[in-house]
Write an enzyme that holds these catalytic residues in place. Sequence first.
Site, mmCIF file in Angstrom:
data_model
loop_
_atom_site.group_PDB
_atom_site.id
_atom_site.type_symbol
_atom_site.label_atom_id
_atom_site.label_comp_id
_atom_site.label_asym_id
_atom_site.label_seq_id
_atom_site.Cartn_x
_atom_site.Cartn_y
_atom_site.Cartn_z
ATOM 1 N N HIS A 6 0.808 -1.222 0.000
ATOM 2 C CA HIS A 6 0.000 0.000 0.000
ATOM 3 C C HIS A 6 0.845 1.279 0.000
ATOM 4 C CE1 HIS A 6 -3.453 -2.589 0.986
ATOM 5 N NE2 HIS A 6 -2.708 -3.128 1.932
HETATM 6 O O1 RIB Z 1 -4.152 -0.007 5.472
HETATM 7 C C1 RIB Z 1 -2.801 -0.031 5.067
HETATM 8 C C2 RIB Z 1 -2.010 0.965 5.845
HETATM 9 O O2 RIB Z 1 -2.041 0.631 7.229
HETATM 10 C C3 RIB Z 1 -0.516 0.962 5.461
HETATM 11 O O3 RIB Z 1 0.011 2.248 5.661
HETATM 12 C C4 RIB Z 1 0.077 -0.001 6.441
HETATM 13 O O4 RIB Z 1 1.463 0.273 6.712
HETATM 14 C C5 RIB Z 1 -0.727 0.302 7.672
HETATM 15 O O5 RIB Z 1 -0.146 1.431 8.319
#
Ligand code: RIB
Length: 311
Positions: A241
């Site tokens: 992500h």
């Molecule tokens: O939902 C994904 C996010 O939440 C990313 O930034 C992961 O590192 C967690 O922080």
Amino acid sequence: MAERLIIDTDPGQDDAFAILLALALPDVEVLGLTTVAGNVPVAQTADNARRIVELAGRAAVEVRAGSDRPILRPARPAHEVHGATGIDGWDWAPAKAPPMAEHAVDWMVRTLLAEPAGTVTVATLGPMTNLALALRRAPEIAGRIRRVVFMGGGFFEGGNMTPAAEYNILVDPEAAAIVLGAGMDVTGVPLDCTHSAPAPVDWSADLEAIGTEVGRACAGMMRFFERYGNRKYGTASRPLHDAVAIGALAWPDLFQGRRCPVAIECAGTLTAGMTVVDWWRQTGKPDNCLWLNRCDGPAFYARMADALARL
Ligand code: RIB
Ligand code: CA
């Protein structure tokens, strides 16, 4: 124009990929890292960030720890996803650099006031607590920040912590509301976008084949990071992500989205932390966010592997 970047982060394996990618990109100047309570407690996120920049051979990149909890709500670590250290999957060398005494929010404000207006971008990869507190401390920085890119939220994809909310927004929805309400140029990289870009299946083999310490560390982190999500969603691979958010900065040609009004639900019982995206502009409110909902995953991961091989 080269991207001059402050990265606010809660490493996190996907944060680690994002940081390494930013450090590898020739057109990106990382001014510093600020860390925040998120996936693991804030002291651990700062220690992780130091280990990551040292792995990249960029020990001069400064790391400062910020807020140890969200603005109103309790911290909500995610050890179930990221492991005990937050960057499980690799046998990390201890950080050589000691913690810095200056609070991340103080440094963020000081830097944004000192740098020429409109030249510094802020990328947030965790709960937006630090940026929100900086905006409360010095509202004038809103007019000086070039743009904000945040990983967080989900609308067409729903949430990954509740049916309505994604982790970064759920942990500190008040902070997200402050950031989205500050009148800045904001790009959102939500689950709508990242879920369209899962990593290639067994991409960790490509990372191993890079043949460097960075490649081996990334391969180990990738394998660890995918196990929770693949079990939860029944998938064969998972999106990184936060790295996708840095990709949105560096390679906008790989992304699609729409400028529209985005609001944060802070009061809901079932929907707290929801990013309420007015995709069809029914509210008549101003467009306050470029909401990305597509990424060309194969091209993104190929470019990222090439970049990581250069570290
Ligand atoms: O939902 C994904 C996010 O939440 C990313 O930034 C992961 O590192 C967690 O922080
Ligand atoms: Ca993160």
